[in-house]
Scaffold this motif. Structure first.
Motif, PDB file in Angstrom:
ATOM      1  N   VAL A 107       0.850  -1.181   0.000  1.00 37.16           N
ATOM      2  CA  VAL A 107       0.000   0.000   0.000  1.00 37.16           C
ATOM      3  C   VAL A 107       0.891   1.238   0.000  1.00 37.16           C
ATOM      4  N   VAL A 108       0.441   2.290  -0.688  1.00 35.51           N
ATOM      5  CA  VAL A 108       1.107   3.587  -0.640  1.00 35.51           C
ATOM      6  C   VAL A 108       0.250   4.521   0.206  1.00 35.51           C
ATOM      7  N   VAL A 109       0.848   5.092   1.225  1.00 33.40           N
ATOM      8  CA  VAL A 109       0.178   6.104   2.043  1.00 33.40           C
ATOM      9  C   VAL A 109       0.726   7.461   1.617  1.00 33.40           C
ATOM     10  N   ALA A 110      -0.128   8.302   1.064  1.00 36.30           N
ATOM     11  CA  ALA A 110       0.291   9.592   0.518  1.00 36.30           C
ATOM     12  C   ALA A 110      -0.247  10.719   1.390  1.00 36.30           C
ATOM     13  N   ILE A 111       0.652  11.539   1.913  1.00 35.41           N
ATOM     14  CA  ILE A 111       0.258  12.679   2.742  1.00 35.41           C
ATOM     15  C   ILE A 111       0.213  13.918   1.857  1.00 35.41           C
ATOM     16  N   GLY A 112      -0.989  14.411   1.623  1.00 34.65           N
ATOM     17  CA  GLY A 112      -1.152  15.598   0.796  1.00 34.65           C
ATOM     18  C   GLY A 112      -1.540  15.258  -0.627  1.00 34.65           C
ATOM     19  N   ALA A 113      -2.193  16.228  -1.273  1.00 32.45           N
ATOM     20  CA  ALA A 113      -2.738  15.995  -2.608  1.00 32.45           C
ATOM     21  C   ALA A 113      -1.658  15.782  -3.654  1.00 32.45           C
ATOM     22  N   LEU A 114      -0.535  16.515  -3.554  1.00 29.98           N
ATOM     23  CA  LEU A 114       0.515  16.369  -4.563  1.00 29.98           C
ATOM     24  C   LEU A 114       1.107  14.966  -4.527  1.00 29.98           C
ATOM     25  N   SER A 145      -2.513  -0.277  -9.751  1.00 29.76           N
ATOM     26  CA  SER A 145      -2.724  -1.570  -9.105  1.00 29.76           C
ATOM     27  C   SER A 145      -2.462  -1.553  -7.599  1.00 29.76           C
ATOM     28  N   VAL A 146      -1.483  -0.770  -7.150  1.00 31.94           N
ATOM     29  CA  VAL A 146      -1.170  -0.723  -5.724  1.00 31.94           C
ATOM     30  C   VAL A 146      -2.190   0.183  -5.026  1.00 31.94           C
ATOM     31  N   PRO A 147      -2.798  -0.264  -3.921  1.00 30.18           N
ATOM     32  CA  PRO A 147      -3.725   0.599  -3.191  1.00 30.18           C
ATOM     33  C   PRO A 147      -3.046   1.883  -2.717  1.00 30.18           C
ATOM     34  N   ILE A 148      -3.725   3.006  -2.890  1.00 28.32           N
ATOM     35  CA  ILE A 148      -3.225   4.311  -2.460  1.00 28.32           C
ATOM     36  C   ILE A 148      -4.201   4.879  -1.432  1.00 28.32           C
TER      37      ILE A 148
END
Length: 315
Positions: free
Chosen positions: A62-69, A80-83
């Protein structure tokens, strides 16, 4: 489970530690039953595509993304990888709509109106307001960042004259931006919750104080503001960690709906108000989650009030 934590700040920022602490509450222990790979752009947004590619090469679950950018960079890089994202104010409007994307949003369509009404209470007779945004802030469907769109709409409804300046990168000249703002004769300033503004908040608040300009800034990113209001990133981290735990247990992204965080906090820095000659109305002080006065309060007293009901000690 391998978790890629991607964000626009420093890999060693408090965000990383807070996220790991939130994972613990959901029985995910870094180095035991999960691995957290952290990648931060250090405020250089152009680094995000390469950082995203590098974290994906490690095959995260899983990719954990902090912020819209960061979230948009991840969405462009993989289908394919969950975000899972956090602190994305209006994911649909900015195009975060891929089937492998979900997360936590702090979007509140009433926030802009609430902020301008707060400034009207702070500055009697308010008619001219400035705002700071960011040239890199993701645009919505109308070509503007959703925060700017909602602020313009609220200013129109309140019959306020609104002027904005967009900062250009974390190394940009904010003194020049303030010179541009001052030419419009503002009586108050709104610092929007966009990447470059967040990265430069301490500098922005020092300049605002120098110009004796009452300023409202986002809550939870810096303790240097005069009046701070909104939802905190840290309020989003626990539901974000919970979503990661659900993915670990086999839930598909479609079964993990976007969570909305609207726990608003309102903080006033009394010492800054005194230095610019601003009297905070008693009605606003009664509403505040926390009043901070660094010139008279000792640390123990501030900690006591921060831990009281409605208070916060996220800094």
């Amino acid at each position: 489970m391998r978790i890629a934590l991607l964000h626009h700040g420093s890999p060693c920022s408090p965000v990383s530690a807070r996220f790991r602490a939130s994972l613990l509450r959901h029985d995910l222990f870094d180095g035991v039953n999960c691995v957290v790979d952290t990648a931060g752009a250090e405020g250089r947004w152009s680094r995000l595509p390469l950082l995203t590619e590098q974290v994906l090469q490690r095959r995260p679950d899983v990719v954990v993304a902090i912020g819209a950018l960061a979230a948009l960079s991840a969405q462009r890089a993989t289908s394919s990888v969950p975000i899972l994202h956090a602190i994305v104010l209006d994911p649909v409007d900015i195009g975060l709509t891929a089937s492998n994307v979900t997360g936590v949003s702090s979007f509140d369509p009433e926030q802009a109106m609430r902020h301008l009404r707060l400034l009207q209470q702070l500055v009697p007779g308010l008619s001219r307001v400035a705002f700071l945004t960011d040239v890199d802030a993701p645009p919505g469907r109308d070509g503007r960042n959703p925060l700017v769109t909602h602020l313009l709409q609220a200013a129109s409804r309140l019959d306020l004259d609104l002027h904005g300046v967009a900062l250009c990168g974390v190394d940009g000249n904010i003194d020049r931006a303030f010179d541009g703002l001052q030419r419009t004769g503002p009586q108050a300033l709104v610092a929007l919750e966009v990447p470059t503004v967040l990265a430069r908040l301490p500098d922005i608040m020092e300049l605002a104080e120098r110009h004796r300009l009452p300023t409202l800034s986002p809550y939870g990113w810096s303790s240097s503001g005069l009046v701070m209001e909104g939802a905190s990133l840290h309020d989003a981290l626990d539901p974000l960690a919970e979503s990661v735990a659900r993915v670990r247990c086999g839930a598909g992204v479609g079964a993990v709906p976007i969570r909305i965080v609207r726990h608003q906090r309102f903080v006033v820095r009394m010492d800054r108000a005194r230095r610019i000659g601003l009297a905070i109305p008693a009605a606003l002080l009664q509403r505040a989650s926390l009043c901070v006065d660094e010139t008279t309060d000792d640390a123990a007293d501030q900690s006591r009030r921060a831990a009281s009901p409605g208070g916060s000690s996220v800094w």
